[in-house]
Design an enzyme around this catalytic site. Sequence first.
Site, short mmCIF file in Angstrom:
data_model
loop_
_atom_site.label_atom_id
_atom_site.label_comp_id
_atom_site.label_asym_id
_atom_site.label_seq_id
_atom_site.Cartn_x
_atom_site.Cartn_y
_atom_site.Cartn_z
N CYS A 37 -39.48 -70.99 -23.70
CA CYS A 37 -40.57 -71.89 -23.30
C CYS A 37 -41.88 -71.59 -24.03
O CYS A 37 -42.77 -72.43 -24.05
CB CYS A 37 -40.77 -71.83 -21.79
SG CYS A 37 -39.33 -72.43 -20.89
N HIS A 76 -47.94 -75.05 -20.81
CA HIS A 76 -46.49 -75.28 -20.67
C HIS A 76 -46.26 -75.85 -19.28
O HIS A 76 -46.82 -75.37 -18.30
CB HIS A 76 -45.75 -73.96 -20.86
CG HIS A 76 -44.30 -74.05 -20.49
ND1 HIS A 76 -43.50 -75.07 -20.94
CD2 HIS A 76 -43.52 -73.25 -19.71
CE1 HIS A 76 -42.27 -74.89 -20.45
NE2 HIS A 76 -42.27 -73.80 -19.70
N ASN A 131 -39.50 -79.34 -16.66
CA ASN A 131 -39.72 -78.30 -17.65
C ASN A 131 -38.87 -78.60 -18.88
O ASN A 131 -37.65 -78.48 -18.83
CB ASN A 131 -39.36 -76.94 -17.04
CG ASN A 131 -39.60 -75.78 -17.99
OD1 ASN A 131 -39.83 -75.98 -19.19
ND2 ASN A 131 -39.55 -74.57 -17.47
C1 LIG Z 1 -37.79 -71.81 -8.96
C2 LIG Z 1 -38.94 -71.95 -7.97
C3 LIG Z 1 -39.43 -73.39 -7.90
C4 LIG Z 1 -38.44 -71.52 -6.60
O1 LIG Z 1 -39.50 -71.50 -5.69
P1 LIG Z 1 -39.74 -70.22 -4.76
O2 LIG Z 1 -40.82 -70.59 -3.86
O3 LIG Z 1 -39.97 -69.05 -5.68
O4 LIG Z 1 -38.39 -70.08 -4.03
P2 LIG Z 1 -37.33 -68.88 -4.06
O5 LIG Z 1 -36.67 -68.77 -5.37
O6 LIG Z 1 -37.98 -67.65 -3.49
O7 LIG Z 1 -36.31 -69.46 -3.03
C5 LIG Z 1 -36.68 -69.78 -1.69
C6 LIG Z 1 -35.52 -70.48 -1.01
O8 LIG Z 1 -35.38 -71.80 -1.57
C7 LIG Z 1 -34.02 -72.02 -1.93
N1 LIG Z 1 -33.93 -72.98 -3.01
C8 LIG Z 1 -33.91 -72.74 -4.34
N2 LIG Z 1 -33.81 -73.90 -5.01
C9 LIG Z 1 -33.78 -74.88 -4.10
C10 LIG Z 1 -33.69 -76.28 -4.17
N3 LIG Z 1 -33.60 -76.93 -5.34
N4 LIG Z 1 -33.70 -76.99 -3.02
C11 LIG Z 1 -33.79 -76.38 -1.82
N5 LIG Z 1 -33.88 -75.04 -1.70
C12 LIG Z 1 -33.87 -74.31 -2.82
C13 LIG Z 1 -33.51 -70.64 -2.29
O9 LIG Z 1 -32.11 -70.62 -2.23
C14 LIG Z 1 -34.17 -69.80 -1.26
O10 LIG Z 1 -33.44 -69.89 -0.07
P3 LIG Z 1 -33.21 -68.60 0.86
O11 LIG Z 1 -34.59 -68.16 1.26
O12 LIG Z 1 -32.38 -69.15 1.95
O13 LIG Z 1 -32.51 -67.62 -0.02
C15 LIG Z 1 -40.10 -71.02 -8.37
O14 LIG Z 1 -39.72 -69.69 -8.20
C16 LIG Z 1 -40.52 -71.21 -9.77
O15 LIG Z 1 -40.95 -72.28 -10.16
N6 LIG Z 1 -40.45 -70.14 -10.57
C17 LIG Z 1 -40.85 -70.20 -11.93
C18 LIG Z 1 -39.73 -70.77 -12.66
C19 LIG Z 1 -40.15 -71.24 -13.99
O16 LIG Z 1 -41.11 -71.95 -14.11
N7 LIG Z 1 -39.38 -70.86 -14.95
C20 LIG Z 1 -39.53 -71.29 -16.25
C21 LIG Z 1 -40.57 -70.49 -16.91
S1 LIG Z 1 -40.55 -71.03 -18.51
#
Ligand SMILES: CC(C)(COP(=O)(O)OP(=O)(O)OC[C@H]1O[C@@H](n2cnc3c(N)ncnc32)[C@H](O)[C@@H]1OP(=O)(O)O)[C@@H](O)C(=O)NCCC(=O)NCCS
Length: 323
Positions: free
Chosen positions: A114, A250, A280
Amino acid sequence: MTLRAVVTGVGHYLPERVVPNAEFEKTLDTSDEWIRARSGIENRHFAGEGDSTSSMAVAAATAALADAGRTAQDVDAIIVATSTADLTFPSSATMVQAGLGMTTGFAFDVQAVCAGFVYALANANALIASGQAKRVLVIGSETFSRIMDWTDRGTCVLFGDGAGALLLEAQEGTGTPADRGILATDLNSDGRHKDLLYVDGGSSTGTTGYLRMQGNQVFRHAVEKLAATAQTAMDRAGVTAEDVDWIVPHQANIRIIQGTAKKMNISMDRVVVTVQDHGNTSAASIPLALSVGKQRGQIKQGDLLVTEAIGGGLAWGAVVLRW
Ligand SMILES: CC(C)(COP(=O)(O)OP(=O)(O)OC[C@H]1O[C@@H](n2cnc3c(N)ncnc32)[C@H](O)[C@@H]1OP(=O)(O)O)[C@@H](O)C(=O)NCCC(=O)NCCS
């Protein structure tokens, strides 16, 4: 005299198929509300049968050349930032070179996930500043829909496909922040974090593999590292947050974008945001946002821009440029 790499053209390509969050509700335990609230994403484009990373890159590059009033024959070098090349080799950039009908110069890919577009801009800047190239096409193009595990709700709802391109041209500057063009760059990586975001395929497996991510861990690194790299690049450029017209970040997640802007003391009305429409798109997200930001009338000639990105590696960086 200072040679500056000045943006003279910009363009983008988005595949026709738009996929709203609701599509994922049919096959996964997820919801439009969850995806919007956690990521800011509403829609993304997915490549169709006729689309490939290289074909989308050619379309974006063609638009950028037209915007600059140039042809492929005017270009000395092509850099494609991508993690989803059509084939392991040759590079997407050589395919783009052929697609544009360009038989001179040189072309290569940059792979920093990214952060790829920021890395590619820094490379183009170095080629221009050192006199090795006068005009460089810098393209970000990705087909992340082809490396998704459609059973993993934590990743497959976040990514999209598309391409964006800039034409950079050498122009004489004065060496001050008033110059148009790239004023400063900052690149970083830390391979100790390779397991936070990777694709589980390649020459070690003989497969293409699927994207794997510990989203909350990536999130934890993002805001801090992005704000720091942006500050380093601004310091090098001799500008402050008050001077900045637009952050063009980004586009991974609206919460990361907001958190970084806040840490940089820049209000959200000075941030170009496209994540709601594109998801993304990895290395394509910044040039897509630049192109859309110009189309919207947000980005104008003379504006001071800061781009920043982080991705797998981890790799991250920032570029300060005057449009
Ligand atoms: C991926 C992202 C949106 C998840 O949000 P979060 O608030 O961190 O959530 P978590 O990963 O801690 O997961 C929380 C819960 O949501 C759930 N969950 C994950 N994806 C889900 C979805 N699409 N729909 C519903 N629930 C979801 C998880 O399973 C977890 O459940 P649990 O508590 O029962 O285990 C967030 O972490 C994020 O954006 N991270 C950066 C990722 C990114 O930008 N990467 C690219 C960089 S280039």
